[in-house]
Design an enzyme around this catalytic site. Sequence first.
Site, PDB file in Angstrom:
ATOM      1  N   CYS A 169      15.217  -1.258  -7.333  1.00  0.00           N
ATOM      2  CA  CYS A 169      14.964   0.144  -7.673  1.00  0.00           C
ATOM      3  C   CYS A 169      16.096   1.028  -7.184  1.00  0.00           C
ATOM      4  CB  CYS A 169      13.667   0.615  -7.046  1.00  0.00           C
ATOM      5  SG  CYS A 169      12.272  -0.171  -7.801  1.00  0.00           S
ATOM      6  N   THR A 206       6.850   6.045  -8.456  1.00  0.00           N
ATOM      7  CA  THR A 206       7.565   6.881  -7.489  1.00  0.00           C
ATOM      8  C   THR A 206       6.947   8.276  -7.454  1.00  0.00           C
ATOM      9  OG1 THR A 206       9.598   5.646  -7.869  1.00  0.00           O
ATOM     10  CG2 THR A 206       9.842   7.843  -6.926  1.00  0.00           C
TER      11      THR A 206
HETATM   12  N1  PLP Z   1       6.847   0.725  -5.276  1.00  0.00           N
HETATM   13  C1  PLP Z   1       7.207  -0.557  -5.321  1.00  0.00           C
HETATM   14  C2  PLP Z   1       6.609  -1.532  -4.379  1.00  0.00           C
HETATM   15  C3  PLP Z   1       8.153  -1.000  -6.266  1.00  0.00           C
HETATM   16  O1  PLP Z   1       8.514  -2.285  -6.303  1.00  0.00           O
HETATM   17  C4  PLP Z   1       8.710  -0.052  -7.148  1.00  0.00           C
HETATM   18  C5  PLP Z   1       9.775  -0.473  -8.091  1.00  0.00           C
HETATM   19  O2  PLP Z   1      10.397  -1.491  -7.905  1.00  0.00           O
HETATM   20  C6  PLP Z   1       8.281   1.275  -7.076  1.00  0.00           C
HETATM   21  C7  PLP Z   1       7.359   1.635  -6.121  1.00  0.00           C
HETATM   22  C8  PLP Z   1       8.794   2.329  -8.015  1.00  0.00           C
HETATM   23  O3  PLP Z   1       8.142   2.225  -9.261  1.00  0.00           O
HETATM   24  P1  PLP Z   1       8.674   3.082 -10.500  1.00  0.00           P
HETATM   25  O4  PLP Z   1       9.815   2.305 -11.078  1.00  0.00           O
HETATM   26  O5  PLP Z   1       7.511   3.172 -11.452  1.00  0.00           O
HETATM   27  O6  PLP Z   1       9.054   4.403  -9.968  1.00  0.00           O
END
Ligand code: PLP
Length: 356
Positions: A305, A69
């Site tokens: 998420c 993120t």
């Molecule tokens: N991008 C995608 C496609 C995801 O599936 C996720 C989490 O599910 C994220 C970004 C976010 O990742 P993080 O948990 O490292 O912030």
Amino acid sequence: MIYFDYNATRPLRQKAKDALLQTFELCGNSSAIHKDGRATRKVIEIAREKIATALNLEERRIVFTSSATEADNTILKAFKGPVIISSIEHSAVHRVRDDAFICSTLKSGVIDLDHLEELLKAQSQKTLVSMIAAHNETGVIQPLAQIRKLTQKYNALIHTDAVQALGRANFDWNSFDFISFSGHKIGALMGVGIMVINPDIPLLPLICGGGQERSFRSGTENVTGIASFGAVIEEALSEDWSESQKLRDQLEERILEISPQSIIVGKESDRLPNTSQFTMPNVKSETQVIHFDLHNISVSAGSACSSGKVKLSRSLKAMGYTDDVSGTVLRVSLAPNPKQEDLDTFIKTWKALYNG
Ligand code: PLP
């Protein structure tokens, strides 16, 4: 418990556990000059080297962050020109720039390349295109090589959120200007991400301070998380997902036998081998997730998420599904080696709810 929610997070690998225990013995700050500091720095640099080698990228392109993120946010916010994103991006991309041009997506879950070309043609300034590599809900893999050709044709830059693709879909990582990866999706610790940068393109940091990570991301590094990322990368990239795909295909066949009117989202597209998203007609996603939880099976409706509550999927809407359909989906994301008996239990539990 049966855990069928690998796209949300993957259980910690043994190699990650071993690596993090070792880092608990460290006491120096990685920026300190003394031996203790240098010992911590060494752990970070070894991880960087392992990751760079495994991904065939230059080490200087790897910047450690707190999450994918953060990587997504940094890249999109740092770029001052126009940005084109797809209509099915994860919120970590979707919510960053109010002024982003939105490229539409076909019902198959694949982005509309003609629309992308139209959007690129209309830009008068250097543009950044950000496209998800593999979708977290549907598992659909995007034709990034074709997208890359278009960005080259229009002299645009390309970023991909490759959180779900890492280890489960093959791409030439060198063909992108920017990439975001997340540790916990491949069995490293939660709370560590990677932002792949292009050192030839200036990038304003999102977080300023002590100048760590060559000033691309200040803040004392999460050495434990970084060490775990380095420890698992090779294993993650060499994992065999064929058994997962076999059971995923079997699952879909059996769902359609029980409920021929169920929709399997993106079925005809190239998808992650472990992912399936399908509907149970007239039964709300939330009811399904709770029903499975009561039977000790972890699944989700879509993006975990933004979890806590089940919301209608923005991506399914963008793909042209009605609220009635997208309100009844369930996402199953399997382990590399799921057990047949777990799949049988899942089907039995699904059928029980379906038959009321
Ligand atoms: N991008 C995608 C496609 C995801 O599936 C996720 C989490 O599910 C994220 C970004 C976010 O990742 P993080 O948990 O490292 O912030």
